[in-house]
Enzyme design. Structure first.
Site, PDB file in Angstrom:
ATOM      1  N   HIS A 112     -10.804  -6.981  -6.263  1.00  0.00           N
ATOM      2  CA  HIS A 112     -11.437  -8.232  -6.749  1.00  0.00           C
ATOM      3  C   HIS A 112     -10.770  -8.709  -8.214  1.00  0.00           C
ATOM      4  CE1 HIS A 112     -13.365  -9.565  -3.169  1.00  0.00           C
ATOM      5  NE2 HIS A 112     -14.030  -7.532  -3.506  1.00  0.00           N
ATOM      6  N   SER A 130      -8.136 -11.983  -5.236  1.00  0.00           N
ATOM      7  CA  SER A 130      -8.620 -11.758  -3.935  1.00  0.00           C
ATOM      8  C   SER A 130      -8.221 -10.718  -3.455  1.00  0.00           C
ATOM      9  CB  SER A 130     -10.222 -11.965  -3.547  1.00  0.00           C
ATOM     10  OG  SER A 130     -11.377 -11.981  -4.384  1.00  0.00           O
ATOM     11  N   CYS A 141      -9.173   8.292   4.833  1.00  0.00           N
ATOM     12  CA  CYS A 141      -9.993   8.604   5.890  1.00  0.00           C
ATOM     13  C   CYS A 141      -9.263  10.179   5.765  1.00  0.00           C
ATOM     14  CB  CYS A 141      -9.894   8.532   7.102  1.00  0.00           C
ATOM     15  SG  CYS A 141     -11.534   7.338   7.299  1.00  0.00           S
ATOM     16  N   GLU A 167      -5.364   4.614   7.148  1.00  0.00           N
ATOM     17  CA  GLU A 167      -6.343   5.437   6.960  1.00  0.00           C
ATOM     18  C   GLU A 167      -7.639   4.736   6.404  1.00  0.00           C
ATOM     19  OE1 GLU A 167      -3.469   5.334   5.657  1.00  0.00           O
ATOM     20  OE2 GLU A 167      -2.248   6.968   6.184  1.00  0.00           O
ATOM     21  N   SER A 168      -7.799   3.487   5.808  1.00  0.00           N
ATOM     22  CA  SER A 168      -9.014   3.081   6.125  1.00  0.00           C
ATOM     23  C   SER A 168      -8.542   1.426   4.979  1.00  0.00           C
ATOM     24  CB  SER A 168      -9.902   3.329   5.460  1.00  0.00           C
ATOM     25  OG  SER A 168     -11.456   4.234   6.491  1.00  0.00           O
TER      26      SER A 168
END
Ligand code: SPD
Length: 423
Positions: free
Chosen positions: A68, A55, A83, A62-63
């Site tokens: 997973h 994970s 974003c 930008e985010s």
């Protein structure tokens, strides 16, 4: 529809399990996806879960990108949220499809923060995305190895570089560079030894039998391919010969290349090193061939399974002289309660109730930190040390864990362990 960002929820199917179980490859592929899409990477954190799965998250200016994996199903779920208009999440999608070697992928896209639906704040320009963020943020990697049991796990942070990684016919052999414990050997994702705490296990599995047996001339080590047990055994002047039988040549190779302080005695003249199956060796060994037998095995899965059977221990008992001592790593009374109880019941059946003693060691890099060794005596020998020889050893060598008090104290068991052993 104008929005603050795009979010794609992605499925990758038909990926090779070994790719999905490789935490460093996954991390590099995710970082690569962020770079290719033109994102600015802030931070990343990735965990490998033993035996299966990774994970991880890459935080970008930008985010984020998150993943997973389920190696056992060849499946990875990913989400990429970007974003602004500079970063295209579909570039990440294509890069990951190739990097994960997926047979096919699919994705749905959502617009996040639809502008029409957002309240128009007068000062909105003052809160422009990315306003005060540096153009080139330093990247902090955060990569973790995790050995996981059913309900308990142990995690160690590492550099993300795997120094050695080979699949032998028996197991996956890896050397990982950890921050807290230095270089660490794992077999099939289970911690075997680390540079910084190896001495606990190796000193206790060797000096206890060597200083309690009246005349330990001939010693057999089954397993122990990292060399730590041999390094300690050859410190004893009574020793005439030590035979070490390790099934996996790659364990020896990895230790010699990356753990030289542990693999320090492979050239010792008293050592006969045999790369072969320890179970077969013990079966074919003549009666009463050794004073001390040490079973320095991995955990009871994979190649070590046969080292936890009645047949193997019957032969181990047979090849001991009288007096003789067998020492085994007997798992953890916290982590592997079932195996722990079963194995002691078996030792008692074969050696006799009053001939089997459990002693505890504290190994921070084994799950729970509490581990056990079993002292099984044949004939007239007990776990009490010969003080004269003990003093001689301790003045000749600076042990890091073993001392006279620890030797005695290790056999003092907490009540919960006594209960496990009596039930
Ligand atoms: N879970 C670890 C059990 C102990 C394995 N043996 C360690 C080998 C060190 N020589």
């Amino acid at each position: 529809m104008e929005s603050l960002g795009q979010h794609i929820i992605v499925e990758y199917y038909g990926c090779p399990p070994e790719v999905l179980n490789d935490v460093t490859h996954i991390e590099q592929t995710m970082l690569g996806a962020a770079k290719i899409a033109g994102a600015t990477i802030i931070n990343s954190t990735f965990h490998h879960f033993s035996p299966f799965g990774v994970s991880g998250v890459v935080v970008i200016q930008e985010s984020h990108l998150a993943i997973h994996t389920w190696p056992e199903y060849g499946y990875a779920s990913v989400d990429v949220f970007t974003c602004g208009s500079q970063v295209n999440p579909w570039d990440c999608y294509r890069h990951l499809l190739a990097g994960l070697k997926a047979a096919h992928g699919s994705a749905i896209e959502m617009s996040r923060g639809v502008l029409e639906l957002l309240p128009k704040l007068a000062e909105r320009e003052d809160y422009e995305t990315n306003r005060d963020r540096p153009a080139e943020a330093p990247v902090h990697r955060n990569v973790w190895f995790t050995e996981r049991g059913q309900d308990i796990a142990l995690s160690l942070r590492h550099t993300g570089e795997i120094l050695y990684k080979k699949q032998s016919p028996y197991q996956k052999v890896e050397i990982i560079d950890t921050f807290a414990y230095g270089k660490m050997m794992t077999l099939d994702g289970m911690v075997m030894t680390t540079d910084k705490d190896e001495y606990v296990y190796h000193e206790m599995i060797t000096h206890v039998p060597m200083l309690t047996h009246p005349n330990p001339k001939r010693v057999l080590i089954i397993g122990g391919g990292d060399g730590g047990a041999v390094r300690e055994i050859v410190r004893h002047p009574e020793l005439e010969k030590v035979v070490m039988v390790e099934i996996d040549a790659l364990v020896i190779e990895a230790a010699k290349e990356h753990l030289p302080a542990i693999a320090a005695a492979f050239d010792h003249p008293k050592l006969e090193l045999r790369v072969e199956d320890g179970i077969a060796y013990v079966k074919n060994c003549p009666d009463a061939a050794f004073d001390v037998v040490i079973v320095d095995s991995t955990d009871p899965v994979g190649p070590a399974e046969g080292l936890f059977t009645e047949e193997f221990y019957r032969h181990a008992h047979r090849i001991l002289k009288d007096p003789g001592v067998m020492i085994t790593q007997s798992e953890s009374p916290r982590f592997n309660v079932k195996v722990f109880k079963e194995i002691y019941a078996l030792y008692r059946k074969l050696f006799g109730n009053d001939k089997v003693h459990c002693y505890l060691i504290s190994v921070p890099t084994y799950p729970t930190g509490t581990w056990s060794l079993a002292y099984c005596a044949k004939g007239d020998v007990s776990p009490v040390a010969d003080e004269k020889r003990q003093n001689a050893l301790l003045s000749a060598h600076a042990t890091q864990y073993y001392n006279a008090e620890i030797h005695r104290a290790a056999f003092a068991l907490p009540n919960y362990v006594k209960t496990l052993l009596s039930s």
